[in-house]
Motif scaffolding. Sequence first.
Motif, short mmCIF file in Angstrom:
data_model
loop_
_atom_site.label_atom_id
_atom_site.label_comp_id
_atom_site.label_asym_id
_atom_site.label_seq_id
_atom_site.Cartn_x
_atom_site.Cartn_y
_atom_site.Cartn_z
N THR A 32 0.91 -1.17 0.05
CA THR A 32 0.06 -0.10 0.16
C THR A 32 0.86 1.30 0.21
N ALA A 66 3.47 1.56 -4.32
CA ALA A 66 3.10 0.31 -3.92
C ALA A 66 3.67 -0.96 -4.43
N LYS A 95 -4.36 6.63 -3.67
CA LYS A 95 -4.21 5.63 -2.91
C LYS A 95 -4.03 4.46 -3.76
N SER A 97 -2.54 0.38 -4.50
CA SER A 97 -2.62 -1.07 -3.48
C SER A 97 -2.08 -2.06 -4.66
#
Length: 138
Positions: A32, A66, A95, A97
């Motif tokens: 992450t 990530a 964000k 991942s």
Amino acid sequence: MSELFGFGKAILASQPFSVMLGTELEIFEPGTAVLTLLVRDELKQQHGFVHGGVVSYLADNALTYAGGSVLGDSVTSEYKINYLRPALGKKLIAKASVLSSGKNQAVCQCTVVAVGDDGGERTIAVAQGTINKVSPKI
């Protein structure tokens, strides 16, 4: 501060373009990464939206962070971005991942949101990319 997070901060500080834009690393854990960027007028295009190149940069960097969190030193092999709506707000948050990873490659996804003056978040873009571990030079 974790060793991984400290390493991530050092990497970001060594990227002149990221420093110029003012990018911040908020989260960097195995699988992450979250990067943020405060919106300034210099980052906007003629309609007052954050320029698509800036949004794309932020997604690309978050994807690579990530992937790098599980692979080590890495670069983007390829990525695709879909712009969903104009980037309007006071801050952008990317964000990312890891969806799947192996020894030398990771496939990652990223959502970029804009934070409005009221604090509300709106998704402005989504991206997916393939991140490759950097091989030592022979």
